[in-house]
Write a protein that holds these residues in place. Sequence first.
Motif, PDB file in Angstrom:
ATOM      1  N   ASP A   1      31.058  30.779  74.854  1.00  0.00           N
ATOM      2  CA  ASP A   1      32.302  30.409  75.890  1.00  0.00           C
ATOM      3  C   ASP A   1      32.894  29.066  74.841  1.00  0.00           C
ATOM      4  OD1 ASP A   1      31.026  31.892  77.973  1.00  0.00           O
ATOM      5  OD2 ASP A   1      30.433  30.108  79.071  1.00  0.00           O
ATOM      6  N   GLY A   2      32.979  29.137  73.779  1.00  0.00           N
ATOM      7  CA  GLY A   2      33.483  28.006  72.684  1.00  0.00           C
ATOM      8  C   GLY A   2      33.318  26.594  73.320  1.00  0.00           C
ATOM      9  N   LYS A   3      32.600  26.526  73.851  1.00  0.00           N
ATOM     10  CA  LYS A   3      32.076  24.749  74.060  1.00  0.00           C
ATOM     11  C   LYS A   3      31.472  24.336  72.229  1.00  0.00           C
ATOM     12  CE  LYS A   3      33.278  25.612  78.580  1.00  0.00           C
ATOM     13  NZ  LYS A   3      35.058  24.759  78.473  1.00  0.00           N
ATOM     14  N   LEU A   4      30.817  24.831  71.812  1.00  0.00           N
ATOM     15  CA  LEU A   4      30.289  25.022  70.142  1.00  0.00           C
ATOM     16  C   LEU A   4      30.652  25.786  69.729  1.00  0.00           C
ATOM     17  CD1 LEU A   4      28.835  22.634  69.607  1.00  0.00           C
ATOM     18  CD2 LEU A   4      26.661  24.064  70.070  1.00  0.00           C
ATOM     19  N   HIS A   5      31.021  25.207  68.115  1.00  0.00           N
ATOM     20  CA  HIS A   5      31.454  25.877  67.190  1.00  0.00           C
ATOM     21  C   HIS A   5      30.234  26.410  66.254  1.00  0.00           C
ATOM     22  CE1 HIS A   5      35.142  25.755  68.095  1.00  0.00           C
ATOM     23  NE2 HIS A   5      35.494  24.652  68.061  1.00  0.00           N
ATOM     24  N   LEU A   6      29.978  26.536  65.942  1.00  0.00           N
ATOM     25  CA  LEU A   6      29.058  27.438  64.708  1.00  0.00           C
ATOM     26  C   LEU A   6      28.260  26.001  63.634  1.00  0.00           C
ATOM     27  CD1 LEU A   6      29.271  31.354  64.072  1.00  0.00           C
ATOM     28  CD2 LEU A   6      28.150  29.819  65.193  1.00  0.00           C
ATOM     29  N   ASP A   7      29.508  26.026  63.523  1.00  0.00           N
ATOM     30  CA  ASP A   7      29.230  24.651  62.018  1.00  0.00           C
ATOM     31  C   ASP A   7      29.425  23.081  62.891  1.00  0.00           C
ATOM     32  OD1 ASP A   7      31.831  24.536  63.088  1.00  0.00           O
ATOM     33  OD2 ASP A   7      32.676  24.715  60.892  1.00  0.00           O
ATOM     34  N   GLU A   8      29.024  23.126  63.980  1.00  0.00           N
ATOM     35  CA  GLU A   8      29.140  21.820  64.970  1.00  0.00           C
ATOM     36  C   GLU A   8      28.363  20.735  65.532  1.00  0.00           C
ATOM     37  OE1 GLU A   8      31.545  20.351  68.798  1.00  0.00           O
ATOM     38  OE2 GLU A   8      31.521  21.934  68.581  1.00  0.00           O
ATOM     39  N   LYS A   9      28.311  19.880  64.891  1.00  0.00           N
ATOM     40  CA  LYS A   9      26.883  18.889  65.173  1.00  0.00           C
ATOM     41  C   LYS A   9      27.232  17.783  66.251  1.00  0.00           C
ATOM     42  CE  LYS A   9      25.700  19.108  60.235  1.00  0.00           C
ATOM     43  NZ  LYS A   9      24.842  18.445  58.615  1.00  0.00           N
ATOM     44  N   LEU A  10      26.296  18.063  66.585  1.00  0.00           N
ATOM     45  CA  LEU A  10      26.234  16.370  67.858  1.00  0.00           C
ATOM     46  C   LEU A  10      25.499  15.663  67.259  1.00  0.00           C
ATOM     47  CD1 LEU A  10      26.116  19.202  70.921  1.00  0.00           C
ATOM     48  CD2 LEU A  10      28.092  18.020  70.028  1.00  0.00           C
ATOM     49  N   ASP A  11      25.709  13.973  68.005  1.00  0.00           N
ATOM     50  CA  ASP A  11      24.599  13.408  67.901  1.00  0.00           C
ATOM     51  C   ASP A  11      23.774  12.566  68.586  1.00  0.00           C
ATOM     52  OD1 ASP A  11      24.454  11.169  65.676  1.00  0.00           O
ATOM     53  OD2 ASP A  11      25.245   9.435  67.622  1.00  0.00           O
ATOM     54  N   CYS A  12      22.460  13.065  68.778  1.00  0.00           N
ATOM     55  CA  CYS A  12      21.744  12.341  69.333  1.00  0.00           C
ATOM     56  C   CYS A  12      21.513  10.434  68.900  1.00  0.00           C
ATOM     57  CB  CYS A  12      20.263  13.301  69.303  1.00  0.00           C
ATOM     58  SG  CYS A  12      18.841  12.443  69.593  1.00  0.00           S
ATOM     59  N   PRO A  13      21.536   9.635  69.975  1.00  0.00           N
ATOM     60  CA  PRO A  13      21.027   8.013  69.073  1.00  0.00           C
ATOM     61  C   PRO A  13      19.302   7.496  69.832  1.00  0.00           C
ATOM     62  CG  PRO A  13      22.857   8.382  71.045  1.00  0.00           C
ATOM     63  CD  PRO A  13      22.640   9.621  69.979  1.00  0.00           C
ATOM     64  N   GLY A  14      18.837   9.344  70.714  1.00  0.00           N
ATOM     65  CA  GLY A  14      17.844   8.853  71.233  1.00  0.00           C
ATOM     66  C   GLY A  14      18.116   8.883  72.570  1.00  0.00           C
ATOM     67  N   TYR A  15      19.512   9.040  73.530  1.00  0.00           N
ATOM     68  CA  TYR A  15      19.403   8.590  74.583  1.00  0.00           C
ATOM     69  C   TYR A  15      21.189   9.663  75.167  1.00  0.00           C
ATOM     70  CZ  TYR A  15      21.686   4.375  72.503  1.00  0.00           C
ATOM     71  OH  TYR A  15      22.083   3.675  71.788  1.00  0.00           O
ATOM     72  N   LEU A  16      21.308   9.035  75.968  1.00  0.00           N
ATOM     73  CA  LEU A  16      22.568   9.780  76.209  1.00  0.00           C
ATOM     74  C   LEU A  16      23.918   9.034  76.464  1.00  0.00           C
ATOM     75  CD1 LEU A  16      25.041  12.558  76.981  1.00  0.00           C
ATOM     76  CD2 LEU A  16      23.062  13.051  78.711  1.00  0.00           C
ATOM     77  N   LEU A  17      23.320   7.837  77.903  1.00  0.00           N
ATOM     78  CA  LEU A  17      23.961   6.646  78.485  1.00  0.00           C
ATOM     79  C   LEU A  17      23.916   6.030  77.790  1.00  0.00           C
ATOM     80  CD1 LEU A  17      23.533   9.236  81.934  1.00  0.00           C
ATOM     81  CD2 LEU A  17      25.442   9.177  80.558  1.00  0.00           C
ATOM     82  N   ALA A  18      22.436   5.193  78.073  1.00  0.00           N
ATOM     83  CA  ALA A  18      22.160   3.932  77.484  1.00  0.00           C
ATOM     84  C   ALA A  18      21.050   4.003  76.972  1.00  0.00           C
ATOM     85  CB  ALA A  18      22.642   2.914  77.911  1.00  0.00           C
ATOM     86  N   PRO A  19      19.805   3.080  76.330  1.00  0.00           N
ATOM     87  CA  PRO A  19      18.822   3.403  76.389  1.00  0.00           C
ATOM     88  C   PRO A  19      17.737   2.566  77.437  1.00  0.00           C
ATOM     89  CG  PRO A  19      19.781   1.795  74.395  1.00  0.00           C
ATOM     90  CD  PRO A  19      20.678   2.136  75.410  1.00  0.00           C
TER      91      PRO A  19
END
Length: 331
Positions: free
Chosen positions: A31-49
Motif C-alpha cells: 500500500d506504500g505505507k512503508l518503503h523497503l529501505d525505511e526504518k521505524l524507531d522503537c523506544p520500547g513503547y508507542l505513546l509513553a512508558p
Amino acid sequence: RGRPMLFRAVAGVYPPGSIVKPVVLAGALADGKLHLDEKLDCPGYLLAPDKPFKCWLWARAKAGHGELSPSDALKFSCNVFFYKLGEKLGLPRLAFWLQRFGLGTDLHTGLAEERRGIVPTPLWLATHHGFGGFSINDARNVGIGQGDLGVTPLAAATMMSAIARGGIFVYPQLNADAPAPQPTSLGVDWPMMSVIHEGMIRVVNAKDGTAHKYAFMTNVKLAGKTGSAQASRLRIDGQLFPPRTHRVAKRIDEQMVEVDEEVRPAHAWFAGFAPADKPTIAVACIVEYGMSGGEAAGPLAREVVQLCIDRGYVAASTPPPPPPPTPEVEP
C-alpha cells in the motif's frame, strides 16, 4: 481441557499474535505505507512508558529495539514497529490484507468442522460491539495479531504457504484426485516478499532471532515466525492456569520496589516454511497456554519439519565437507 474431540486444526480459533506480522508488513509495503529501505524507531513503547502499547522488550528489560528495518522488525518481533504499521494501514486495510492471505475466510476444505475464524472488519466490530465505530487502538492491536482477531491452525498454515510462494494464494486441497485449485496473485511484488522472506529466515537462523535457540536446524534452512498470543484465563479445579508470577520493578509511593505480578496466559505459536530457498511445506504449530512461541512451539515445529524430511517431503541439505586437516610443518 474438556474438549478432547475438537478438531483443532480447522475448528480451534485462537488469537494468532505475532505470526501475522509478515502479512501486516506485506500490506504496508504493497500500500506504500512503508518503503523497503525505511526504518521505524522503537523506544520500547508507542505513546509513553506508563501507557499501554509497549513492546515486549520494554516489559522484559525496560528498553527498546531502536531503529529497525522491516526484516529486523520481523527478526526481533518488535511490537512498536507493528503498532505503527497498524496505525499507517488503518483497520479497513488491515482486514483487507489479512483476508487476502486467507484469514477469516472459507478455505473450502469441505469439512463440516471448519470454522472461518475472525477478522475484525469495521462491520464486524459494529455488529458485535455496537455502532460506535472503531478506533486507532483496534488497528494497533490487530497490527500485532491481538484484539478480536482469531485464526485456525489450518488458516495459519495456508497464510504461510502464500508467503512461501512469494505472494501467491492457493486454497488447501485434501483430496489429491480433485482438480487442483487455481493460484491467485495477492498483489505484493517479489522485492517486498523477499524482504519478508529474509526477515523470517533470520527469525530462525540468526543467533539473535526469536526462534534460533529452539527451532534452528542444521540439515535444512527453516523460515518462520514466532507468536505469543494473549489468551483468556483457564480455570482448572478452581485454580487459574497458568498460575505463574514473576518479579517486576514498580514505582510505589515514589519508590521503586520489586513486586510479584501475575503472568498473563498466552498461546504459543510457530508458523513457517521449509526449505527457505525453495519451499515445499508450510507448517503452523500452536501449544495452548504454552506462553512462549519460540520456547514451546519452536521445538514442535522443528520436529514436524524433521518428520517431513524423514518421510521425503522435504529434501535435507547436504552439510559442507569438513576442511582438510592442516599439514604438520616441521620446525
